[in-house]
Design an enzyme around this catalytic site. Sequence first.
Site, PDB file in Angstrom:
ATOM      1  N   TYR A  55     -28.524  -4.062 -41.530  1.00  0.00           N
ATOM      2  CA  TYR A  55     -28.589  -3.324 -40.199  1.00  0.00           C
ATOM      3  C   TYR A  55     -27.512  -3.475 -39.577  1.00  0.00           C
ATOM      4  CZ  TYR A  55     -30.603  -2.564 -35.572  1.00  0.00           C
ATOM      5  OH  TYR A  55     -31.126  -2.181 -34.580  1.00  0.00           O
ATOM      6  N   GLY A  92     -41.451   2.564 -28.314  1.00  0.00           N
ATOM      7  CA  GLY A  92     -40.224   1.887 -28.129  1.00  0.00           C
ATOM      8  C   GLY A  92     -39.334   2.579 -27.203  1.00  0.00           C
ATOM      9  N   SER A 119     -26.781  -1.021 -31.179  1.00  0.00           N
ATOM     10  CA  SER A 119     -27.419  -2.308 -30.797  1.00  0.00           C
ATOM     11  C   SER A 119     -26.348  -3.433 -30.499  1.00  0.00           C
ATOM     12  CB  SER A 119     -28.099  -2.906 -32.315  1.00  0.00           C
ATOM     13  OG  SER A 119     -28.303  -4.215 -32.137  1.00  0.00           O
ATOM     14  N   SER A 138     -41.933   8.282 -31.166  1.00  0.00           N
ATOM     15  CA  SER A 138     -43.165   7.730 -31.382  1.00  0.00           C
ATOM     16  C   SER A 138     -43.460   6.501 -30.465  1.00  0.00           C
ATOM     17  CB  SER A 138     -43.427   7.763 -32.790  1.00  0.00           C
ATOM     18  OG  SER A 138     -42.510   6.530 -33.473  1.00  0.00           O
ATOM     19  N   GLY A 144     -36.898   9.936 -32.278  1.00  0.00           N
ATOM     20  CA  GLY A 144     -37.634   8.821 -32.564  1.00  0.00           C
ATOM     21  C   GLY A 144     -38.158   8.278 -31.203  1.00  0.00           C
ATOM     22  N   ILE A 175     -34.438  14.024 -27.780  1.00  0.00           N
ATOM     23  CA  ILE A 175     -34.440  12.587 -27.985  1.00  0.00           C
ATOM     24  C   ILE A 175     -35.266  12.385 -29.421  1.00  0.00           C
ATOM     25  CG2 ILE A 175     -35.181  10.310 -27.177  1.00  0.00           C
ATOM     26  CD1 ILE A 175     -35.579  11.680 -24.423  1.00  0.00           C
TER      27      ILE A 175
END
Length: 247
Positions: A140, A12, A127, A10, A8, A6
């Site tokens: 984004y 959330g 998203s 750090s 990212g 996985i």
Amino acid sequence: MKTVLITGCSSGYGLETARHFHAQGWNVIATMRTPQEGILPRSERLCLLPLDVTQPDSIAAAVKAAGPIDVLVNNAGLGLFGAFEATPMATVREIFDTNTFGMMAMAQAVLPQFRARKSGLLINVTSTVTLAPMPLVAAYTASKTAIEGFTESLALELAPFNVGVKLVEPGYGPNTRFTANGAERMQGLIPEAYAPFAQAIFAGLGNMTAVTTAEDVAEAVWRAAKDATGQLHYPAGADAIALSRNT
């Protein structure tokens, strides 16, 4: 016992997804730019690795250290709020480097082992801005929409090798570090002319009652990893699920 890598992790979504897979008995390789001891439980089934998805050498080192994996969860990403008119193109490129090219590079790094083995699963976290347009997140949205198209095409070309590809689409997550992590990057991106409009948008977000939590995303990623059907899109969060029903 399966192994998931996985990106990212750090905080959330990535951190909660790592916790969830570990709790389900999987081997978990949790990656982040700077590994932080103590945010995940000490376990023989859990390994922390440094990884910057914008750096080819970092990707190669992490994938080599990880060894064989069954599932790659491409979660690492950067957020950005601001008027596009005021957004430097250097900032746009920074967003694409992580959200788009970083995901592609990670996919390219693990696909050879998936193809050779004729098994494996790639899960890309995007998203719900890809499902319904939202103002002040144009760059984004572009970075995430590119990954949606990339994933849909890639699913077709990898099907003959029994390699799966899926999309997890989180909704609005006010309790994540999306804004805090990008605060410096977003300085000055709401010019005076846009201020009244931006204030109205932010007020609307503050009044939302159906939102997405990190647990929602972790559960959606887990569901995608376990689902043997041909389903491609997995909305995550109450607002995401509602949006997906209307598209």
